[in-house]
Scaffold this active site. Structure first.
Site, PDB file in Angstrom:
ATOM      1  N   GLY B 124       0.780  -1.231   0.000  1.00 54.43           N
ATOM      2  CA  GLY B 124       0.000   0.000   0.000  1.00 54.43           C
ATOM      3  C   GLY B 124       0.817   1.290   0.000  1.00 54.43           C
ATOM      4  O   GLY B 124       0.239   2.369   0.083  1.00 54.43           O
ATOM      5  N   SER B 125       2.137   1.179  -0.115  1.00 56.05           N
ATOM      6  CA  SER B 125       2.945   2.405  -0.106  1.00 56.05           C
ATOM      7  C   SER B 125       2.550   3.313  -1.276  1.00 56.05           C
ATOM      8  O   SER B 125       2.307   4.506  -1.092  1.00 56.05           O
ATOM      9  CB  SER B 125       4.436   2.068  -0.161  1.00 56.05           C
ATOM     10  OG  SER B 125       4.691   1.146  -1.194  1.00 56.05           O
ATOM     11  N   ASP B 192       2.671  -2.053 -10.738  1.00 54.06           N
ATOM     12  CA  ASP B 192       3.928  -2.199  -9.988  1.00 54.06           C
ATOM     13  C   ASP B 192       4.089  -3.715  -9.805  1.00 54.06           C
ATOM     14  O   ASP B 192       3.623  -4.285  -8.830  1.00 54.06           O
ATOM     15  CB  ASP B 192       3.819  -1.460  -8.654  1.00 54.06           C
ATOM     16  CG  ASP B 192       5.124  -1.471  -7.891  1.00 54.06           C
ATOM     17  OD1 ASP B 192       6.175  -1.215  -8.496  1.00 54.06           O
ATOM     18  OD2 ASP B 192       5.091  -1.758  -6.674  1.00 54.06           O
ATOM     19  N   CYS B 245      11.029  -3.320  -9.020  1.00 54.96           N
ATOM     20  CA  CYS B 245      12.210  -2.994  -8.212  1.00 54.96           C
ATOM     21  C   CYS B 245      13.327  -3.982  -8.579  1.00 54.96           C
ATOM     22  O   CYS B 245      13.967  -4.562  -7.705  1.00 54.96           O
ATOM     23  CB  CYS B 245      11.884  -3.004  -6.728  1.00 54.96           C
ATOM     24  SG  CYS B 245      11.178  -4.537  -6.139  1.00 54.96           S
TER      25      CYS B 245
END
Lengths: 162, 318
Positions: B124-125, B192, B245
């Site tokens: 949830g960032s 993401d 990432c």
């Protein structure tokens, strides 16, 4: 969020919403609810500012599991039927809350409160009180003759350094 | 980290980086402690107020990114875990988030009243960052596939006071297919994607031993599936940010190249980010990628003293 069984969304209608607003007004002087109220189960209330219509939401729910809409802001107390605001609920309504506010007087008591402990303070009231320390609104406590009971959930409590 | 245990990883990174000096800096920074960064939750407070609160606790606060006062770093010694245990964190005034993890949302540039999909949202960032930029107005569908991850997501959205979200539990690609059947389209989408996490070895060195090339190939298939389905629910003129990432080209440029070949109405947009970025590559092993891949952004830890990331912004033209 319940993982035991699926509970469908219930978006409150005008009558149900007015009942909640009347209670919020009577208890805390709140005049306006900034969004839709979504109920999950019989007592947990969520505040939603989602831009979809009720029909659009229901349409999605027909084929997709919706786990949550909006933020958990209040619980209807089983015994009294009164409203207890969560931390977020108290923060959302902070500019509207005019009565039944308890101002925590010092940092020591504030830390105790945030650790989930009750405060041994006599307020002269037997009711739900919004807890506040300086500019921080931190949910609701229940005042009785000699103490204020704490409802901060475990995952939101301040933990001892360890 | 024992890099010798994974010679293929070392070889691949050396091939990706510019020269020996660059590679040396890359491997050196992985053993250095990461910055203690966080993002002010502007749904609940302001950078000025939070900075004042934290400085009263004798935390030395820096705002390292120009024009982004909400991005902060603690430049003083803290007890282990103190950043995520503080009162201000519990009350939702900030979110502990690595600086590079904030960048995909700066590229996405969410606006109030938009319809936005965050396809793989937990923990949830980025979802909370999107909600903050939307000022809780509009619709944010935050999806994840596993209940355990959704619990974490819901807890973080609650702490941050997000009110405009619908949390759904679904396989991401399946969700897009169902939404498409209902003709439900989005202005913006964040993919993401789940990835091999090469960019996070600095903060999570324990994940390094699990690195293997087969996992990269397997994730690459999942990522293609997610992104191609996401494109199907994007409005004309809508934008998707695809991010990982990781540094592996099979999970980055190869995915974008795949959708460029499949969808003739997709373009790669140029991104301007407030950190040093390197252009995406156009050749990897025997594969040649579209020149448009130069518009994507590779972020290496040694360039900004951060983690590593890959970001691409796609636009669906009419």
């Amino acid at each position: 969020m319940d993982n035991q069984k699926f509970i469908p969304l219930k978006i409150m209608n005008e009558r149900e919403r007015k009942e909640i607003l009347d209670k919020l007004n009577e208890q805390f002087g709140i005049n306006e609810i900034p969004g839709k109220i979504v109920a999950r189960g019989k007592d947990r209330l969520f505040l939603s500012s989602v831009g979809l219509s009720d029909t659009e939401l229901k349409n999605i729910e027909d084929s997709i599991v919706i786990e949550r809409v909006g933020v958990y802001f209040a619980k209807v107390d089983d015994l009294t039927g009164k409203i207890r605001l969560s931390i977020e609920g108290s923060q959302i309504f902070k500019n509207q809350i005019k009565k039944n506010i308890f101002e925590i007087q010092n940092n020591e008591d504030f830390e105790k409160w945030m650790k989930g402990q009750e405060l041994n303070i006599s307020t002269g009231k037997k009711d739900f009180l919004i807890m506040k320390y300086k500019d921080n609104f931190v949910g609701t406590g229940k005042a009785s003759a000699e103490k204020i009971s704490n409802f901060i959930p475990k995952n939101r409590r301040l933990k001892e350094r360890g | 980290m024992n890099f010798e245990s994974k010679p293929l990883f070392v070889e691949r990174m050396k091939k990706l980086l510019e020269n020996e000096e660059d590679a040396k800096e890359y491997f050196e920074i992985l053993s250095k402690p990461e910055l203690k960064s966080f993002r002010v939750n502007t749904l609940k407070t302001t950078p000025e107020k939070l900075k004042e609160m934290l400085e009263k606790k004798n935390w030395k606060i820096k705002q390292p990114i120009k024009n982004h006062p909400e991005i902060m770093v603690v430049d003083s010694k803290l007890f282990p875990g103190e950043l995520g245990r503080s009162l201000e964190h519990i009350l939702g005034y900030y979110y502990v988030q690595e600086i590079t993890s904030m960048l995909p949302i700066l590229a996405l540039n969410p606006k109030p009243e938009e319809n936005i999909l965050d396809l793989a949202a937990s923990p949830g960032s980025k979802t909370t960052q999107i909600a903050a930029l939307m000022k809780n107005a509009g619709t944010l569908i935050a999806n994840d596939v596993k209940l355990q991850r959704i619990k974490i997501l819901a807890s973080n959205l609650e702490r941050c006071g997000v009110t405009n979200e619908v949390i759904t539990k679904s396989d991401g690609a399946a969700l897009c297919r169902k939404l498409k059947m209902k003709n439900f389209l989005f202005d913006k989408i964040l993919v993401d994607a789940p990835c091999s996490g090469e960019g996070t070895f600095r903060s999570m060195p324990k994940t390094f031993p699990a690195w293997n090339i087969k996992k990269i190939y397997s994730l690459s298939r999942i990522q293609k599936n997610l992104l191609e389905n996401a494109i199907e629910v994007l409005k004309p003129n809508g934008e998707i940010v695809y991010s990982t990432c990781t540094h592996a080209p099979e999970e980055n440029e190869e995915i974008i190249n795949y959708v460029l070949e499949k969808f003739k109405n997709i373009r790669v947009e140029k991104i301007t980010l407030p950190v040093k970025c390197r252009s995406g590559i156009t050749k990897w092993n025997d594969e040649i990628f579209s020149d448009e891949l130069k518009n994507t952004c590779r972020i290496y830890p040694q360039d900004n003293n951060t983690e590593g990331f890959f970001i691409a912004k796609l636009k669906k033209i009419k």
